[in-house]
Design a protein around this motif. Structure first.
Motif, PDB file in Angstrom:
ATOM      1  N   ASN A   1       1.217   4.710   7.616  1.00 24.65           N
ATOM      2  CA  ASN A   1       0.257   5.817   7.686  1.00 24.65           C
ATOM      3  C   ASN A   1       0.256   6.526   9.043  1.00 24.65           C
ATOM      4  O   ASN A   1      -0.778   7.005   9.514  1.00 24.65           O
ATOM      5  CB  ASN A   1      -1.157   5.330   7.353  1.00 24.65           C
TER       6      ASN A   1
ATOM      7  N   TYR B   1      -5.122   9.010  -2.200  1.00 23.17           N
ATOM      8  CA  TYR B   1      -4.997   9.742  -0.946  1.00 23.17           C
ATOM      9  C   TYR B   1      -5.801  11.030  -1.067  1.00 23.17           C
ATOM     10  O   TYR B   1      -5.587  11.815  -1.987  1.00 23.17           O
ATOM     11  CB  TYR B   1      -3.539  10.066  -0.642  1.00 23.17           C
TER      12      TYR B   1
ATOM     13  N   SER C   1      -8.000  10.399   3.830  1.00 21.66           N
ATOM     14  CA  SER C   1      -8.546   9.077   3.506  1.00 21.66           C
ATOM     15  C   SER C   1      -7.553   8.359   2.600  1.00 21.66           C
ATOM     16  O   SER C   1      -7.229   8.853   1.520  1.00 21.66           O
ATOM     17  CB  SER C   1      -9.892   9.199   2.781  1.00 21.66           C
ATOM     18  N   VAL C   2      -7.051   7.222   3.061  1.00 17.55           N
ATOM     19  CA  VAL C   2      -6.159   6.385   2.255  1.00 17.55           C
ATOM     20  C   VAL C   2      -7.012   5.249   1.694  1.00 17.55           C
ATOM     21  O   VAL C   2      -7.524   4.416   2.441  1.00 17.55           O
ATOM     22  CB  VAL C   2      -4.994   5.827   3.091  1.00 17.55           C
TER      23      VAL C   2
ATOM     24  N   SER D   1      -0.932   6.892  -5.972  1.00 19.92           N
ATOM     25  CA  SER D   1       0.410   6.309  -6.001  1.00 19.92           C
ATOM     26  C   SER D   1       0.765   5.903  -7.431  1.00 19.92           C
ATOM     27  O   SER D   1      -0.117   5.624  -8.250  1.00 19.92           O
ATOM     28  CB  SER D   1       0.499   5.096  -5.072  1.00 19.92           C
TER      29      SER D   1
ATOM     30  N   PHE E   1      -3.259   2.988  -4.633  1.00 21.05           N
ATOM     31  CA  PHE E   1      -3.858   3.761  -3.550  1.00 21.05           C
ATOM     32  C   PHE E   1      -4.155   5.195  -3.986  1.00 21.05           C
ATOM     33  O   PHE E   1      -3.385   5.797  -4.727  1.00 21.05           O
ATOM     34  CB  PHE E   1      -2.926   3.808  -2.321  1.00 21.05           C
TER      35      PHE E   1
ATOM     36  N   ALA F   1       4.249   6.421   4.340  1.00 22.47           N
ATOM     37  CA  ALA F   1       3.380   5.694   3.415  1.00 22.47           C
ATOM     38  C   ALA F   1       3.338   4.203   3.743  1.00 22.47           C
ATOM     39  O   ALA F   1       2.523   3.467   3.188  1.00 22.47           O
ATOM     40  CB  ALA F   1       3.855   5.901   1.982  1.00 22.47           C
TER      41      ALA F   1
ATOM     42  N   ILE G   1       2.771  12.766  -2.788  1.00 23.83           N
ATOM     43  CA  ILE G   1       3.352  11.512  -2.297  1.00 23.83           C
ATOM     44  C   ILE G   1       4.652  11.183  -3.027  1.00 23.83           C
ATOM     45  O   ILE G   1       4.802  11.443  -4.226  1.00 23.83           O
ATOM     46  CB  ILE G   1       2.356  10.345  -2.445  1.00 23.83           C
TER      47      ILE G   1
ATOM     48  N   THR H   1     -15.481   9.390   1.605  1.00 23.18           N
ATOM     49  CA  THR H   1     -14.280   9.896   2.281  1.00 23.18           C
ATOM     50  C   THR H   1     -14.728  10.618   3.549  1.00 23.18           C
ATOM     51  O   THR H   1     -15.832  10.414   4.040  1.00 23.18           O
ATOM     52  CB  THR H   1     -13.526  10.878   1.370  1.00 23.18           C
TER      53      THR H   1
ATOM     54  N   ASP I   1      -7.648   1.992  -0.693  1.00 21.71           N
ATOM     55  CA  ASP I   1      -7.161   0.860  -1.474  1.00 21.71           C
ATOM     56  C   ASP I   1      -8.074   0.763  -2.694  1.00 21.71           C
ATOM     57  O   ASP I   1      -9.269   0.454  -2.568  1.00 21.71           O
ATOM     58  CB  ASP I   1      -7.224  -0.416  -0.629  1.00 21.71           C
TER      59      ASP I   1
ATOM     60  N   TYR J   1       4.123  10.739   2.430  1.00 22.59           N
ATOM     61  CA  TYR J   1       3.268  11.710   1.753  1.00 22.59           C
ATOM     62  C   TYR J   1       3.121  12.913   2.675  1.00 22.59           C
ATOM     63  O   TYR J   1       3.282  12.830   3.892  1.00 22.59           O
ATOM     64  CB  TYR J   1       1.917  11.119   1.332  1.00 22.59           C
TER      65      TYR J   1
END
Length: 351
Positions: A65, A316, A326-327, A309, A314, A62, A349, A299, A329, A48
């Motif tokens: 990270n 982003y 901030s990634v 994604s 996910f 990705a 991404i 965040t 889940d 990304y």
């Protein structure tokens, strides 16, 4: 390059905004190892990319990270997007300063720069209008569009030849936008007025849709029926029925910036930025059917850019005032914080 607040359009200063999608069974079994081997051979790493107003692009793996490369640019990188095939990354570039002439500063046209997404090689630079904001590919791969904040126009670029095809008038202060899945319409948020410009990419004719105070970016569902628009000054997400123009406003966090509609068209993900003096730090998840916020995830400060994604697992988010991503889940709601370049803005991404 020192940290700077980028002037995008004159209206931003007035409201205090730093802004800144056959054979038999035996034969099949015999072919499986070869097929798997072929898949392994052609597996490529996914990345990304963040557009950093400090003058760089961060390329992040990705998988782990970690920043894989930092691509330098001569100016302020505001927004970024990958081509539909994932091979080319396009970014808007605002020159750092104009040239002084007779006591007045001359405007220097902005640019869209194109890089090879894997080798990082600069492929082409295309001159567009003043203070380009967002850049978006049409899904058919035919065009790349870039909004020009100070010119009240959008530049249409041939994605194959990099030729400038047309410059189309918009409302005042065009900023963030998305293009419909059928590649027929671009929906451009006009920050200097309370409208979205719907531009027909076959006829290049424009229709304006009233939305609310200080629209920043848009999202459009894949069926083209529902438009989502962030309203910075109202701290709301406007959900618009494209056919009837009926609008429902949903309160989100303070000063929402970008919005991204997830792959199943069920949720809109809204990054709440606030201002540098009073930053927000959250991602609001809005159910587009019930028109309610179903989740608020913390965040970093100045949450601005957002993408999800293609598997919907996910989200982003760029945090402009923390120089991080901030990634998130989306199942466990766990947040991983990644350091990137200075003042990260747009994000895109590979999928």
């Amino acid at each position: 390059m020192s940290r700077m607040n980028v002037k995008i359009i004159s209206v931003l200063a007035s409201v205090g905004i730093a802004l800144a999608g056959c054979g038999s069974t035996a034969t099949k079994e015999a072919e499986k190892p070869a097929v798997n081997a072929a898949k392994q051979e052609h597996t490529v790493e996914r990345f990304y990319f963040t557009a950093n107003e400090g003058g760089t692009i961060s390329k992040v793996s990705a998988t782990d990270n970690k920043v894989a490369a930092t691509i330098k640019a001569d100016g302020v990188v505001h927004n970024i997007q990958l081509s539909p095939d994932g091979k080319v990354v396009a970014a808007t570039l605002i020159p750092e300063t104009g040239h002084s002439h007779g006591g007045h500063e001359e405007k220097t046209p902005g640019k869209v720069v194109f890089f090879d997404a894997f080798t990082n090689q600069l492929l082409k630079t295309v001159e567009v209008g003043n203070h380009p904001a967002h850049v978006v590919y049409s899904e058919d791969g035919k065009y790349v569009l870039a909004t020009n904040n100070e010119d009240n126009t959008v530049s249409v670029i041939n994605a194959a030849t990099y030729d400038l095809v047309k410059t189309v008038p918009t409302g005042k202060g065009p900023h963030g936008f998305r293009i419909s899945a059928d590649s027929k319409f671009a929906y451009i948020a006009n920050m200097g007025e309370d409208t979205v410009s719907a531009i027909n990419l076959e006829t290049f004719k424009e229709e304006r849709i009233k939305t609310g105070n200080t629209p920043v970016t848009t999202g459009i569902t894949r069926d083209g029926k529902t438009l989502a628009v962030t309203l910075f000054a109202e701290s709301s997400l406007a959900i618009v029925n494209v056919e009837t123009k009926e609008i429902v406003k949903v309160k989100v966090g303070n000063g929402p910036a970008q919005v991204y509609i997830g792959p199943d068209d069920k949720f809109a993900y809204v990054a709440n930025q606030g201002t540098e003096e009073s930053p927000s730090n959250s991602l609001s998840i809005v159910d587009l059917e019930t028109k309610k916020v179903v989740e608020e995830i913390e965040t970093g400060n100045g949450a601005h850019g957002v993408t999800v994604s293609s598997d919907g697992k996910f989200a982003y988010v760029t945090n402009m005032f923390d120089n991080t991503v901030s990634v998130i889940d989306l199942e466990s709601k766990h947040v991983n914080t990644i350091d990137v370049g200075e003042i990260p803005n747009g994000i895109t991404i590979m999928d």
